[in-house]
Write a protein that holds these residues in place. Structure first.
Motif, PDB file in Angstrom:
ATOM      1  N   ILE A  34      19.766  12.093 -16.864  1.00  0.00           N
ATOM      2  CA  ILE A  34      19.477  12.334 -15.458  1.00  0.00           C
ATOM      3  C   ILE A  34      18.062  11.868 -15.172  1.00  0.00           C
ATOM      4  CG2 ILE A  34      19.308  14.084 -13.647  1.00  0.00           C
ATOM      5  CD1 ILE A  34      21.194  15.818 -15.264  1.00  0.00           C
ATOM      6  N   ALA A  35      17.912  11.028 -14.147  1.00  0.00           N
ATOM      7  CA  ALA A  35      16.588  10.490 -13.846  1.00  0.00           C
ATOM      8  C   ALA A  35      16.418  10.332 -12.343  1.00  0.00           C
ATOM      9  CB  ALA A  35      16.391   9.135 -14.539  1.00  0.00           C
ATOM     10  N   ALA A  36      15.169  10.528 -11.907  1.00  0.00           N
ATOM     11  CA  ALA A  36      14.861  10.290 -10.502  1.00  0.00           C
ATOM     12  C   ALA A  36      15.016   8.807 -10.209  1.00  0.00           C
ATOM     13  CB  ALA A  36      13.437  10.750 -10.199  1.00  0.00           C
ATOM     14  N   SER A  37      15.425   8.494  -8.972  1.00  0.00           N
ATOM     15  CA  SER A  37      15.657   7.100  -8.621  1.00  0.00           C
ATOM     16  C   SER A  37      15.477   6.917  -7.125  1.00  0.00           C
ATOM     17  CB  SER A  37      17.071   6.674  -9.030  1.00  0.00           C
ATOM     18  OG  SER A  37      17.368   5.382  -8.545  1.00  0.00           O
ATOM     19  N   ASP A  38      14.988   5.753  -6.749  1.00  0.00           N
ATOM     20  CA  ASP A  38      14.944   5.391  -5.329  1.00  0.00           C
ATOM     21  C   ASP A  38      15.809   4.156  -5.078  1.00  0.00           C
ATOM     22  OD1 ASP A  38      13.471   3.477  -6.603  1.00  0.00           O
ATOM     23  OD2 ASP A  38      11.651   3.747  -5.413  1.00  0.00           O
ATOM     24  N   GLU A  43      24.720  -1.650   0.185  1.00  0.00           N
ATOM     25  CA  GLU A  43      24.201  -2.363   1.350  1.00  0.00           C
ATOM     26  C   GLU A  43      25.373  -3.074   2.017  1.00  0.00           C
ATOM     27  OE1 GLU A  43      19.777  -3.824   0.929  1.00  0.00           O
ATOM     28  OE2 GLU A  43      20.855  -4.383  -0.905  1.00  0.00           O
ATOM     29  N   ILE A  44      26.016  -2.362   2.936  1.00  0.00           N
ATOM     30  CA  ILE A  44      27.195  -2.900   3.616  1.00  0.00           C
ATOM     31  C   ILE A  44      26.818  -3.169   5.068  1.00  0.00           C
ATOM     32  CG2 ILE A  44      29.620  -2.528   4.153  1.00  0.00           C
ATOM     33  CD1 ILE A  44      29.659  -0.329   2.033  1.00  0.00           C
ATOM     34  N   GLU A  86      27.338   4.666  14.075  1.00  0.00           N
ATOM     35  CA  GLU A  86      26.542   5.715  13.433  1.00  0.00           C
ATOM     36  C   GLU A  86      27.062   6.029  12.031  1.00  0.00           C
ATOM     37  OE1 GLU A  86      26.188  10.518  13.965  1.00  0.00           O
ATOM     38  OE2 GLU A  86      26.242   9.302  15.790  1.00  0.00           O
ATOM     39  N   LEU A  87      28.386   6.093  11.861  1.00  0.00           N
ATOM     40  CA  LEU A  87      28.968   6.380  10.552  1.00  0.00           C
ATOM     41  C   LEU A  87      28.693   5.247   9.572  1.00  0.00           C
ATOM     42  CD1 LEU A  87      32.457   7.845  11.581  1.00  0.00           C
ATOM     43  CD2 LEU A  87      30.442   9.112  10.833  1.00  0.00           C
ATOM     44  N   LEU A  88      28.881   4.019  10.029  1.00  0.00           N
ATOM     45  CA  LEU A  88      28.740   2.866   9.127  1.00  0.00           C
ATOM     46  C   LEU A  88      27.283   2.570   8.787  1.00  0.00           C
ATOM     47  CD1 LEU A  88      31.465   0.552  10.660  1.00  0.00           C
ATOM     48  CD2 LEU A  88      31.547   1.726   8.458  1.00  0.00           C
ATOM     49  N   ASP A  89      26.389   2.893   9.710  1.00  0.00           N
ATOM     50  CA  ASP A  89      24.969   2.637   9.443  1.00  0.00           C
ATOM     51  C   ASP A  89      24.462   3.421   8.231  1.00  0.00           C
ATOM     52  OD1 ASP A  89      24.588   0.786  11.405  1.00  0.00           O
ATOM     53  OD2 ASP A  89      23.654   2.155  12.847  1.00  0.00           O
ATOM     54  N   LEU A  90      25.147   4.517   7.894  1.00  0.00           N
ATOM     55  CA  LEU A  90      24.751   5.293   6.714  1.00  0.00           C
ATOM     56  C   LEU A  90      24.784   4.448   5.447  1.00  0.00           C
ATOM     57  CD1 LEU A  90      26.730   8.605   7.375  1.00  0.00           C
ATOM     58  CD2 LEU A  90      24.244   8.367   7.382  1.00  0.00           C
ATOM     59  N   PHE A  91      25.711   3.475   5.420  1.00  0.00           N
ATOM     60  CA  PHE A  91      25.916   2.692   4.200  1.00  0.00           C
ATOM     61  C   PHE A  91      25.358   1.274   4.291  1.00  0.00           C
ATOM     62  CE2 PHE A  91      29.421   5.775   4.637  1.00  0.00           C
ATOM     63  CZ  PHE A  91      29.098   6.590   3.560  1.00  0.00           C
ATOM     64  N   SER A  92      24.635   0.992   5.375  1.00  0.00           N
ATOM     65  CA  SER A  92      24.004  -0.320   5.465  1.00  0.00           C
ATOM     66  C   SER A  92      22.822  -0.416   4.506  1.00  0.00           C
ATOM     67  CB  SER A  92      23.538  -0.592   6.897  1.00  0.00           C
ATOM     68  OG  SER A  92      22.568   0.363   7.299  1.00  0.00           O
ATOM     69  N   SER A  93      22.236   0.744   4.205  1.00  0.00           N
ATOM     70  CA  SER A  93      21.180   0.807   3.195  1.00  0.00           C
ATOM     71  C   SER A  93      21.193   2.219   2.640  1.00  0.00           C
ATOM     72  CB  SER A  93      19.813   0.466   3.806  1.00  0.00           C
ATOM     73  OG  SER A  93      18.802   0.496   2.825  1.00  0.00           O
ATOM     74  N   PHE A  94      22.128   2.447   1.686  1.00  0.00           N
ATOM     75  CA  PHE A  94      22.422   3.793   1.196  1.00  0.00           C
ATOM     76  C   PHE A  94      21.650   4.049  -0.092  1.00  0.00           C
ATOM     77  CE2 PHE A  94      25.645   6.865  -0.691  1.00  0.00           C
ATOM     78  CZ  PHE A  94      25.267   7.909   0.134  1.00  0.00           C
ATOM     79  N   GLY A  95      20.586   4.847   0.030  1.00  0.00           N
ATOM     80  CA  GLY A  95      19.740   5.120  -1.123  1.00  0.00           C
ATOM     81  C   GLY A  95      19.993   6.479  -1.723  1.00  0.00           C
ATOM     82  N   VAL A  96      19.490   6.673  -2.965  1.00  0.00           N
ATOM     83  CA  VAL A  96      19.712   7.918  -3.688  1.00  0.00           C
ATOM     84  C   VAL A  96      18.384   8.498  -4.136  1.00  0.00           C
ATOM     85  CG1 VAL A  96      21.979   7.149  -4.457  1.00  0.00           C
ATOM     86  CG2 VAL A  96      19.985   6.762  -5.929  1.00  0.00           C
ATOM     87  N   SER A  97      18.448   9.758  -4.588  1.00  0.00           N
ATOM     88  CA  SER A  97      17.254  10.441  -5.090  1.00  0.00           C
ATOM     89  C   SER A  97      17.276  10.592  -6.607  1.00  0.00           C
ATOM     90  CB  SER A  97      17.133  11.832  -4.450  1.00  0.00           C
ATOM     91  OG  SER A  97      17.085  11.748  -3.055  1.00  0.00           O
ATOM     92  N   VAL A 153      22.116  12.484  -3.267  1.00  0.00           N
ATOM     93  CA  VAL A 153      21.584  11.835  -2.070  1.00  0.00           C
ATOM     94  C   VAL A 153      21.078  12.906  -1.108  1.00  0.00           C
ATOM     95  CG1 VAL A 153      23.064   9.807  -2.275  1.00  0.00           C
ATOM     96  CG2 VAL A 153      23.870  11.771  -0.973  1.00  0.00           C
ATOM     97  N   SER A 154      19.911  12.662  -0.542  1.00  0.00           N
ATOM     98  CA  SER A 154      19.345  13.616   0.420  1.00  0.00           C
ATOM     99  C   SER A 154      19.924  13.400   1.808  1.00  0.00           C
ATOM    100  CB  SER A 154      17.820  13.482   0.451  1.00  0.00           C
ATOM    101  OG  SER A 154      17.446  12.150   0.749  1.00  0.00           O
ATOM    102  N   ASN A 155      20.310  12.155   2.126  1.00  0.00           N
ATOM    103  CA  ASN A 155      20.937  11.861   3.418  1.00  0.00           C
ATOM    104  C   ASN A 155      22.438  12.069   3.266  1.00  0.00           C
ATOM    105  OD1 ASN A 155      21.412  11.034   6.016  1.00  0.00           O
ATOM    106  ND2 ASN A 155      21.032   8.860   5.633  1.00  0.00           N
TER     107      ASN A 155
END
Length: 473
Positions: A34-38, A43-44, A86-97, A153-155
């Motif tokens: 388990i590791a922190a990540s940005d 990117e859809i 609005e729904l699809l924009d979540l995955f246009s640049s979907f980052g993780v923590s 994911v925080s978002n």
């Protein structure tokens, strides 16, 4: 024998310890993955998506794009394009923590039985995103995209995808109406309201809304008109009954022949600061069966006022020719139906501002009294028989002369008092007010020879006492 038994027991304990040690060591090894990540894991491009579907809380929703977004189950459903974006924009640049690489047990993250499964298809590729448990410790959601890893994911996509079909409808909206130029009522109320500044049809500067009555323009109460417009502006158009109304459905809601239609001409400012004009049309009706029952009860006089207050109201509205019909609350219905001239006219007996009074001629019990005003509008002083007097109580009593109801009934009772109000306005107009006893609780207010309203007799008595306190010293 006992010695061998003790050896077997010790051997068993040793095996258990070894197994626990092995499990702990494996767990420590696993924890180290388990590791922190940005990292951005998806990117859809929103405009590249051809279809979107998801399963959540025992329901499945799916949409596809043609020239616009369409609901797979019924293409007549008006899809909210902004909501889809609005729904699809979540995955246009979907980052993780955080990233958990090569996760072995998806069950501990709730991903063996996901809370939500999202599928996105473009022309080139398909994506499946599963949402697992919510980590209360981290305040983040476990997510998988099928690459063998688990992410935090925080978002949280669940915030956007935990919706029902009704949340995806492109509801009608009440436009921003910066300035209303005309209101046309048809049905239970049938008259026109116009906007005009600096009108000669009123003694008040604040009066800007007018209608025709008795062949002449008469002012309406600006506050009451604006409260009515606010009731329209704040309508909750979300509880739709149908999104593709048929003639039968219009009839069932009473909207084939609405109780009331309100047509508003307005101007507004667009995003570029340009003034635009438009017309907003709203139709209002109560459930036809309830309306018929109400009419029958009124005819037989079996409905008490207390029962009427507690009565449940089922009512509907329609915006323009929209195929969507909405149910509204009883409170919203009553606010919209309060559209008659009496609902929007002034309740005050004095049709002017007290500050514009230059002289009061008063008659009480056959005795005449005159009070005069000096000074400008902001700093008036008042004199009775050459002595300065305080008209604070008189002003409060005149302001309290408010209609409990309106009437054109010719008074037959005794005159309680009369006032001739001289106004310091162009043309030096006067207003003649007479107050006649009606019954034990009301007086009839007559303004310039016409019966106007029933006012509380207690307010008339207060005015008499306030005047007597000055003229009788």
């Amino acid at each position: 024998m006992k010695r061998y038994k003790r050896l077997y027991i010790l051997l068993g304990v040793l095996c258990v310890i070894c197994l626990v040690t092995f499990a702990v060591s494996r767990h420590e090894e696993y924890k180290e993955q388990i590791a922190a990540s940005d990292e951005i894991i998806l990117e859809i491009p929103t405009d590249s998506v051809q279809s979107l579907s998801w399963e959540y809380d025992d329901q499945s929703l799916s949409f596809h794009r043609d020239e616009s977004w369409l609901y797979d189950e019924d293409e007549a459903f008006p899809v909210d394009e902004e909501k889809m974006t609005e729904l699809l924009d979540l995955f246009s640049s979907f980052g993780v923590s955080f990233i958990i690489e090569d996760a072995e047990n998806l069950g501990q993250y709730g991903l063996d039985d996901p809370a939500c499964t999202i599928r996105i298809d473009t022309e080139e590729e398909s994506y499946t995103i599963t949402l697992g448990d919510f980590s209360t410790m981290d305040s983040q959601r476990y997510v998988s995209i099928g690459d063998g890893n688990v992410y935090l994911v925080s978002n949280d996509p669940m915030d956007a995808f935990s919706v029902e079909l009704k949340d995806m409808i492109d509801n009608d909206e009440v436009p921003a109406m910066d300035a209303v130029t005309e209101i046309q009522f048809t049905g239970s109320a049938d008259y026109t309201v116009t906007y005009e500044e600096d009108s000669n049809a009123t003694y008040r500067e604040a009066d800007v809304y007018f209608t025709r009555s008795g062949g002449e323009d008469v002012p309406l109460d600006t506050g009451r008109v604006e409260d009515y417009l606010d009731a329209i502006q704040s309508l909750d158009l979300t509880n739709y009954v149908t999104y593709n109304a048929t003639e039968e459905e219009l009839s069932a809601c009473g909207l084939d022949n609405p109780e009331l239609t309100v047509e508003i001409d307005y101007t507004a400012e667009d995003e570029e600061g340009n003034e635009t004009s438009g017309t907003f049309l709203l139709s209002v009706s109560r459930d036809p069966e309830e309306l018929a029952a109400q009419a029958e009860a009124a005819e037989t006089e079996t409905e008490t006022s207390e029962e009427s207050e507690e009565e449940e109201i089922t009512a509907y509205v329609r915006v323009g020719d929209s195929p969507i019909l909405y149910q509204i609350t009883g409170e919203e219905y009553e606010a919209l139906m309060a559209a008659s001239y009496d609902d929007l006219r002034h309740t005050e007996v004095l049709p002017a501002d007290f500050a514009d009074i230059s002289q009061l001629d008063i008659t009480i019990d056959g005795e005449d009294y005159t009070i005069t005003a000096q000074g400008d509008r902001e700093e008036r002083t008042y004199t009775y028989q050459e002595e300065e007097v305080d008209l604070g109580e008189v002003q409060s009593a005149i302001d309290a002369l408010q209609a409990d109801s309106f009437t054109d009934e010719t008074p037959t009772g005794q005159e309680e008092l009369s006032l001739t109000v001289h106004l310091e306005l162009e043309g030096s107009p006067t207003v003649h007010i007479q107050l006649y006893r009606y019954d034990g609780t009301h007086c009839v207010a007559v303004v310039d020879g016409e019966a106007v309203s029933l006012v509380p007799r207690s307010a008339v008595v207060d005015l008499q006492e306030a005047i007597n306190a000055i003229v009788l010293n």
